[in-house]
Motif scaffolding. Structure first.
Motif, PDB file in Angstrom:
ATOM      1  N   LEU A 139      58.387  62.635  44.620  1.00  0.00           N
ATOM      2  CA  LEU A 139      57.670  61.437  45.068  1.00  0.00           C
ATOM      3  C   LEU A 139      57.001  60.673  43.935  1.00  0.00           C
ATOM      4  CD1 LEU A 139      56.007  63.041  48.211  1.00  0.00           C
ATOM      5  CD2 LEU A 139      58.122  61.713  48.133  1.00  0.00           C
ATOM      6  N   LEU A 140      57.735  60.428  42.856  1.00  0.00           N
ATOM      7  CA  LEU A 140      57.181  59.729  41.695  1.00  0.00           C
ATOM      8  C   LEU A 140      57.692  58.292  41.674  1.00  0.00           C
ATOM      9  CD1 LEU A 140      55.388  60.260  39.236  1.00  0.00           C
ATOM     10  CD2 LEU A 140      57.444  60.829  37.960  1.00  0.00           C
ATOM     11  N   ASP A 141      56.775  57.343  41.556  1.00  0.00           N
ATOM     12  CA  ASP A 141      57.115  55.928  41.459  1.00  0.00           C
ATOM     13  C   ASP A 141      58.022  55.694  40.242  1.00  0.00           C
ATOM     14  OD1 ASP A 141      56.368  52.980  42.103  1.00  0.00           O
ATOM     15  OD2 ASP A 141      55.925  53.211  39.954  1.00  0.00           O
ATOM     16  N   GLU A 142      59.026  54.814  40.397  1.00  0.00           N
ATOM     17  CA  GLU A 142      59.972  54.556  39.305  1.00  0.00           C
ATOM     18  C   GLU A 142      59.285  54.025  38.050  1.00  0.00           C
ATOM     19  OE1 GLU A 142      63.491  52.326  40.161  1.00  0.00           O
ATOM     20  OE2 GLU A 142      63.926  53.490  41.949  1.00  0.00           O
ATOM     21  N   GLY A 143      58.278  53.197  38.215  1.00  0.00           N
ATOM     22  CA  GLY A 143      57.559  52.659  37.063  1.00  0.00           C
ATOM     23  C   GLY A 143      56.831  53.742  36.286  1.00  0.00           C
ATOM     24  N   ILE A 144      56.187  54.645  37.011  1.00  0.00           N
ATOM     25  CA  ILE A 144      55.497  55.777  36.364  1.00  0.00           C
ATOM     26  C   ILE A 144      56.513  56.686  35.688  1.00  0.00           C
ATOM     27  CG2 ILE A 144      54.038  57.815  36.749  1.00  0.00           C
ATOM     28  CD1 ILE A 144      52.535  55.179  37.058  1.00  0.00           C
ATOM     29  N   ALA A 145      57.640  56.936  36.353  1.00  0.00           N
ATOM     30  CA  ALA A 145      58.694  57.776  35.774  1.00  0.00           C
ATOM     31  C   ALA A 145      59.202  57.171  34.466  1.00  0.00           C
ATOM     32  CB  ALA A 145      59.842  57.954  36.756  1.00  0.00           C
ATOM     33  N   ALA A 146      59.404  55.864  34.448  1.00  0.00           N
ATOM     34  CA  ALA A 146      59.867  55.193  33.230  1.00  0.00           C
ATOM     35  C   ALA A 146      58.823  55.295  32.119  1.00  0.00           C
ATOM     36  CB  ALA A 146      60.198  53.737  33.532  1.00  0.00           C
ATOM     37  N   GLN A 147      57.533  55.175  32.458  1.00  0.00           N
ATOM     38  CA  GLN A 147      56.470  55.299  31.461  1.00  0.00           C
ATOM     39  C   GLN A 147      56.432  56.711  30.880  1.00  0.00           C
ATOM     40  OE1 GLN A 147      52.806  54.145  33.326  1.00  0.00           O
ATOM     41  NE2 GLN A 147      53.417  52.000  33.548  1.00  0.00           N
ATOM     42  N   ILE A 148      56.532  57.712  31.746  1.00  0.00           N
ATOM     43  CA  ILE A 148      56.508  59.110  31.283  1.00  0.00           C
ATOM     44  C   ILE A 148      57.717  59.379  30.394  1.00  0.00           C
ATOM     45  CG2 ILE A 148      56.731  61.520  32.016  1.00  0.00           C
ATOM     46  CD1 ILE A 148      54.968  60.769  34.456  1.00  0.00           C
ATOM     47  N   CYS A 149      58.895  58.900  30.817  1.00  0.00           N
ATOM     48  CA  CYS A 149      60.109  59.102  30.036  1.00  0.00           C
ATOM     49  C   CYS A 149      59.982  58.438  28.661  1.00  0.00           C
ATOM     50  CB  CYS A 149      61.312  58.554  30.806  1.00  0.00           C
ATOM     51  SG  CYS A 149      62.892  58.920  30.018  1.00  0.00           S
ATOM     52  N   ALA A 150      59.458  57.226  28.625  1.00  0.00           N
ATOM     53  CA  ALA A 150      59.278  56.525  27.351  1.00  0.00           C
ATOM     54  C   ALA A 150      58.309  57.278  26.449  1.00  0.00           C
ATOM     55  CB  ALA A 150      58.781  55.106  27.605  1.00  0.00           C
ATOM     56  N   ARG A 151      57.247  57.801  27.040  1.00  0.00           N
ATOM     57  CA  ARG A 151      56.265  58.551  26.244  1.00  0.00           C
ATOM     58  C   ARG A 151      56.893  59.819  25.658  1.00  0.00           C
ATOM     59  NH1 ARG A 151      50.608  61.140  27.840  1.00  0.00           N
ATOM     60  NH2 ARG A 151      50.152  61.966  25.800  1.00  0.00           N
ATOM     61  N   MET A 152      57.669  60.528  26.478  1.00  0.00           N
ATOM     62  CA  MET A 152      58.337  61.726  25.975  1.00  0.00           C
ATOM     63  C   MET A 152      59.357  61.367  24.897  1.00  0.00           C
ATOM     64  SD  MET A 152      58.718  64.289  29.243  1.00  0.00           S
ATOM     65  CE  MET A 152      59.630  63.167  30.267  1.00  0.00           C
ATOM     66  N   GLY A 153      60.081  60.275  25.100  1.00  0.00           N
ATOM     67  CA  GLY A 153      61.079  59.855  24.125  1.00  0.00           C
ATOM     68  C   GLY A 153      60.489  59.491  22.781  1.00  0.00           C
ATOM     69  N   ASN A 154      59.221  59.098  22.750  1.00  0.00           N
ATOM     70  CA  ASN A 154      58.549  58.741  21.501  1.00  0.00           C
ATOM     71  C   ASN A 154      57.937  59.937  20.773  1.00  0.00           C
ATOM     72  OD1 ASN A 154      59.118  55.994  21.571  1.00  0.00           O
ATOM     73  ND2 ASN A 154      57.362  55.567  22.878  1.00  0.00           N
ATOM     74  N   MET A 155      57.992  61.111  21.378  1.00  0.00           N
ATOM     75  CA  MET A 155      57.440  62.299  20.726  1.00  0.00           C
ATOM     76  C   MET A 155      58.334  62.692  19.552  1.00  0.00           C
ATOM     77  SD  MET A 155      56.281  64.570  23.991  1.00  0.00           S
ATOM     78  CE  MET A 155      55.090  63.928  25.155  1.00  0.00           C
ATOM     79  N   ILE A 156      57.712  63.152  18.476  1.00  0.00           N
ATOM     80  CA  ILE A 156      58.420  63.441  17.227  1.00  0.00           C
ATOM     81  C   ILE A 156      59.569  64.431  17.408  1.00  0.00           C
ATOM     82  CG2 ILE A 156      58.155  64.472  14.931  1.00  0.00           C
ATOM     83  CD1 ILE A 156      55.350  63.192  14.896  1.00  0.00           C
ATOM     84  N   ALA A 157      59.380  65.513  18.109  1.00  0.00           N
ATOM     85  CA  ALA A 157      60.397  66.555  18.223  1.00  0.00           C
ATOM     86  C   ALA A 157      61.475  66.240  19.267  1.00  0.00           C
ATOM     87  CB  ALA A 157      59.738  67.894  18.563  1.00  0.00           C
ATOM     88  N   VAL A 158      61.304  65.163  20.048  1.00  0.00           N
ATOM     89  CA  VAL A 158      62.250  64.851  21.127  1.00  0.00           C
ATOM     90  C   VAL A 158      63.457  64.107  20.576  1.00  0.00           C
ATOM     91  CG1 VAL A 158      62.566  63.539  23.262  1.00  0.00           C
ATOM     92  CG2 VAL A 158      60.500  64.896  22.920  1.00  0.00           C
ATOM     93  N   LEU A 159      64.642  64.626  20.894  1.00  0.00           N
ATOM     94  CA  LEU A 159      65.897  64.016  20.457  1.00  0.00           C
ATOM     95  C   LEU A 159      66.428  63.029  21.494  1.00  0.00           C
ATOM     96  CD1 LEU A 159      67.472  67.333  19.165  1.00  0.00           C
ATOM     97  CD2 LEU A 159      66.303  65.580  17.819  1.00  0.00           C
ATOM     98  N   SER A 160      66.224  63.333  22.784  1.00  0.00           N
ATOM     99  CA  SER A 160      66.630  62.424  23.859  1.00  0.00           C
ATOM    100  C   SER A 160      65.827  62.753  25.111  1.00  0.00           C
ATOM    101  CB  SER A 160      68.132  62.528  24.146  1.00  0.00           C
ATOM    102  OG  SER A 160      68.458  63.801  24.666  1.00  0.00           O
ATOM    103  N   ALA A 161      65.638  61.729  25.948  1.00  0.00           N
ATOM    104  CA  ALA A 161      64.917  61.909  27.205  1.00  0.00           C
ATOM    105  C   ALA A 161      65.492  60.945  28.231  1.00  0.00           C
ATOM    106  CB  ALA A 161      63.423  61.642  27.020  1.00  0.00           C
ATOM    107  N   SER A 162      65.662  61.432  29.460  1.00  0.00           N
ATOM    108  CA  SER A 162      66.136  60.565  30.537  1.00  0.00           C
ATOM    109  C   SER A 162      65.452  60.978  31.833  1.00  0.00           C
ATOM    110  CB  SER A 162      67.659  60.641  30.683  1.00  0.00           C
ATOM    111  OG  SER A 162      68.059  61.928  31.097  1.00  0.00           O
TER     112      SER A 162
END
Length: 90
Positions: free
Chosen positions: A50-73
């Motif tokens: 039950l996660l709003d798409e906008g919040i999901a996109a924000q969380i995904c973007a934040r994870m994708g910007n983490m130094i050790a993260v190679l990819s996030a979707s």
């Protein structure tokens, strides 16, 4: 409906904790978390109901910007697991 986050990160000691932080900061508790080491990488799957798409996109973007993260979707999954992509960063 479930939002499934799929992340590939460098297998570092703090990677999993860092990936869960965006959820904790919003007071969210995922329904499932799975992590598997593959070669020198960590493959992580996080399911959040039950996660709003906008919040999901924000969380995904934040994870994708983490130094050790190679990819996030993030993908919205219905009852039949036929997913719709919410966000993807590689």
């Amino acid at each position: 409906m479930i939002t499934r986050f799929q992340i590939r990160a460098e297998a570092e000691a703090a990677s999993l904790v860092r990936l869960l932080d965006p959820f904790a900061q919003r007071g969210l508790v995922p329904s499932a978390v799975s992590a598997t080491c593959v070669d020198d990488d960590l493959e992580v799957v996080i399911d959040m109901p039950l996660l709003d798409e906008g919040i999901a996109a924000q969380i995904c973007a934040r994870m994708g910007n983490m130094i050790a993260v190679l990819s996030a979707s993030a993908k919205a999954l219905g009852e039949q697991q036929a997913g719709r992509s919410v966000a993807s960063l590689a």
